[in-house]
Design a protein around this motif. Structure first.
Motif, short mmCIF file in Angstrom:
data_model
loop_
_atom_site.label_atom_id
_atom_site.label_comp_id
_atom_site.label_asym_id
_atom_site.label_seq_id
_atom_site.Cartn_x
_atom_site.Cartn_y
_atom_site.Cartn_z
N ALA A 77 0.81 -1.23 0.00
CA ALA A 77 0.00 0.00 0.00
C ALA A 77 0.84 1.28 0.00
CB ALA A 77 -0.98 0.00 1.16
N PRO A 78 1.96 1.34 0.74
CA PRO A 78 2.74 2.58 0.72
C PRO A 78 3.24 2.98 -0.68
CG PRO A 78 3.38 1.24 2.60
CD PRO A 78 2.46 0.40 1.75
N LYS A 79 3.40 2.01 -1.57
CA LYS A 79 3.80 2.32 -2.94
C LYS A 79 2.73 3.15 -3.66
CE LYS A 79 7.69 0.06 -3.91
NZ LYS A 79 8.83 0.61 -4.61
N PHE A 80 1.51 3.09 -3.18
CA PHE A 80 0.40 3.77 -3.84
C PHE A 80 -0.08 5.00 -3.06
CE2 PHE A 80 0.48 -0.54 -5.43
CZ PHE A 80 0.39 -0.33 -6.80
N ALA A 81 0.67 5.39 -2.05
CA ALA A 81 0.31 6.58 -1.28
C ALA A 81 0.27 7.79 -2.21
CB ALA A 81 1.32 6.80 -0.16
N GLY A 82 -0.82 8.49 -2.18
CA GLY A 82 -0.99 9.68 -3.00
C GLY A 82 -1.41 9.41 -4.43
N ALA A 83 -1.57 8.14 -4.79
CA ALA A 83 -1.99 7.80 -6.15
C ALA A 83 -3.47 8.09 -6.34
CB ALA A 83 -1.70 6.33 -6.44
N GLN A 84 -3.86 8.25 -7.56
CA GLN A 84 -5.27 8.47 -7.89
C GLN A 84 -6.08 7.25 -7.46
OE1 GLN A 84 -5.57 9.36 -12.04
NE2 GLN A 84 -4.35 11.23 -11.87
N PRO A 85 -7.31 7.44 -7.01
CA PRO A 85 -8.13 6.32 -6.53
C PRO A 85 -8.28 5.19 -7.55
CG PRO A 85 -9.14 8.38 -5.90
CD PRO A 85 -7.97 8.73 -6.80
N LEU A 86 -8.38 5.51 -8.83
CA LEU A 86 -8.52 4.47 -9.84
C LEU A 86 -7.27 3.60 -9.92
CD1 LEU A 86 -10.23 3.17 -12.02
CD2 LEU A 86 -9.31 4.83 -13.64
N ILE A 87 -6.11 4.20 -9.76
CA ILE A 87 -4.86 3.44 -9.77
C ILE A 87 -4.80 2.51 -8.56
CG2 ILE A 87 -2.34 3.66 -9.53
CD1 ILE A 87 -2.59 6.22 -11.26
N VAL A 88 -5.20 3.02 -7.41
CA VAL A 88 -5.21 2.20 -6.19
C VAL A 88 -6.19 1.05 -6.35
CG1 VAL A 88 -5.73 2.18 -3.72
CG2 VAL A 88 -4.48 4.11 -4.72
N GLU A 89 -7.38 1.33 -6.85
CA GLU A 89 -8.39 0.28 -7.03
C GLU A 89 -7.90 -0.78 -8.01
OE1 GLU A 89 -11.91 -1.86 -6.45
OE2 GLU A 89 -11.00 -0.28 -5.27
N ASN A 90 -7.26 -0.36 -9.10
CA ASN A 90 -6.75 -1.32 -10.07
C ASN A 90 -5.64 -2.18 -9.46
OD1 ASN A 90 -8.51 -0.66 -12.11
ND2 ASN A 90 -7.14 0.83 -13.03
N ALA A 91 -4.81 -1.59 -8.63
CA ALA A 91 -3.75 -2.35 -7.97
C ALA A 91 -4.36 -3.37 -7.01
CB ALA A 91 -2.81 -1.42 -7.21
N ARG A 92 -5.38 -2.98 -6.28
CA ARG A 92 -6.04 -3.89 -5.35
C ARG A 92 -6.73 -5.03 -6.11
NH1 ARG A 92 -7.02 -2.71 -0.12
NH2 ARG A 92 -9.14 -3.55 -0.21
N LEU A 93 -7.36 -4.72 -7.23
CA LEU A 93 -7.99 -5.76 -8.03
C LEU A 93 -6.95 -6.72 -8.59
CD1 LEU A 93 -10.73 -3.73 -9.94
CD2 LEU A 93 -11.10 -5.58 -8.30
N GLY A 94 -5.83 -6.18 -9.04
CA GLY A 94 -4.76 -7.04 -9.54
C GLY A 94 -4.24 -7.96 -8.45
N LEU A 95 -4.02 -7.41 -7.27
CA LEU A 95 -3.56 -8.22 -6.15
C LEU A 95 -4.58 -9.32 -5.83
CD1 LEU A 95 -1.51 -8.77 -3.88
CD2 LEU A 95 -2.75 -7.09 -2.49
N ALA A 96 -5.85 -8.98 -5.82
CA ALA A 96 -6.89 -9.98 -5.54
C ALA A 96 -6.85 -11.10 -6.58
CB ALA A 96 -8.27 -9.32 -5.52
N GLN A 97 -6.67 -10.74 -7.83
CA GLN A 97 -6.60 -11.75 -8.89
C GLN A 97 -5.39 -12.66 -8.71
OE1 GLN A 97 -6.84 -9.09 -12.23
NE2 GLN A 97 -9.06 -9.31 -12.38
N PHE A 98 -4.27 -12.09 -8.30
CA PHE A 98 -3.08 -12.90 -8.05
C PHE A 98 -3.29 -13.84 -6.86
CE2 PHE A 98 -0.56 -9.37 -10.21
CZ PHE A 98 -0.42 -10.08 -11.40
N VAL A 99 -3.96 -13.36 -5.82
CA VAL A 99 -4.24 -14.21 -4.66
C VAL A 99 -5.14 -15.37 -5.08
CG1 VAL A 99 -5.43 -14.32 -2.42
CG2 VAL A 99 -3.88 -12.43 -2.91
N ILE A 100 -6.16 -15.09 -5.85
CA ILE A 100 -7.08 -16.13 -6.31
C ILE A 100 -6.33 -17.15 -7.17
CG2 ILE A 100 -9.09 -16.60 -7.77
CD1 ILE A 100 -10.18 -13.84 -6.75
N ALA A 101 -5.50 -16.67 -8.07
CA ALA A 101 -4.73 -17.59 -8.92
C ALA A 101 -3.81 -18.46 -8.07
CB ALA A 101 -3.94 -16.79 -9.95
N ALA A 102 -3.20 -17.88 -7.07
CA ALA A 102 -2.28 -18.64 -6.20
C ALA A 102 -3.02 -19.71 -5.41
CB ALA A 102 -1.56 -17.69 -5.25
N ALA A 103 -4.28 -19.49 -5.13
CA ALA A 103 -5.04 -20.46 -4.33
C ALA A 103 -5.22 -21.77 -5.06
CB ALA A 103 -6.39 -19.87 -3.93
N THR A 104 -5.16 -21.77 -6.38
CA THR A 104 -5.30 -23.02 -7.11
C THR A 104 -4.12 -23.94 -6.84
OG1 THR A 104 -4.26 -22.14 -9.11
CG2 THR A 104 -6.66 -21.95 -8.95
#
Length: 82
Positions: free
Chosen positions: A32-59
């Motif tokens: 999260a600190p890497k995204f401090a001050g970033a636009q909300p859309l950038i933060v949301e996209n990063a969070r969605l990407g992280l969620a997708q990676f977590v889901i993929a790893a669960a397989t």
């Protein structure tokens, strides 16, 4: 919020979904600190990407929180280069 909903709706058993949520929270706390001050859309996209990676790893890693977190962070690392 969309990222957490993506994980909550993943087609895994309840223990794995819970582990994915924990792994996501722990991984996000690290990056999260890497995204401090970033636009909300950038933060949301990063969070969605992280969620997708977590889901993929669960397989592969099932309900192992540490392995899920580590795999997701490795997958995100190219996106975190300064």
């Amino acid at each position: 919020m969309r990222a957490k909903n993506l994980i909550a709706g993943a087609a895994f058993d309840p223990a794995t979904v819970k582990a994915m949520g924990e792994a996501f929270d722990q991984a996000w706390a690290i990056i999260a600190p890497k995204f401090a001050g970033a636009q909300p859309l950038i933060v949301e996209n990063a969070r969605l990407g992280l969620a997708q990676f977590v889901i993929a790893a669960a397989t592969t890693h099932g309900a192992d929180v540490e392995k899920l977190k580590a795999a997701a962070l490795r997958s995100m690392s190219p996106n975190l280069q300064a």
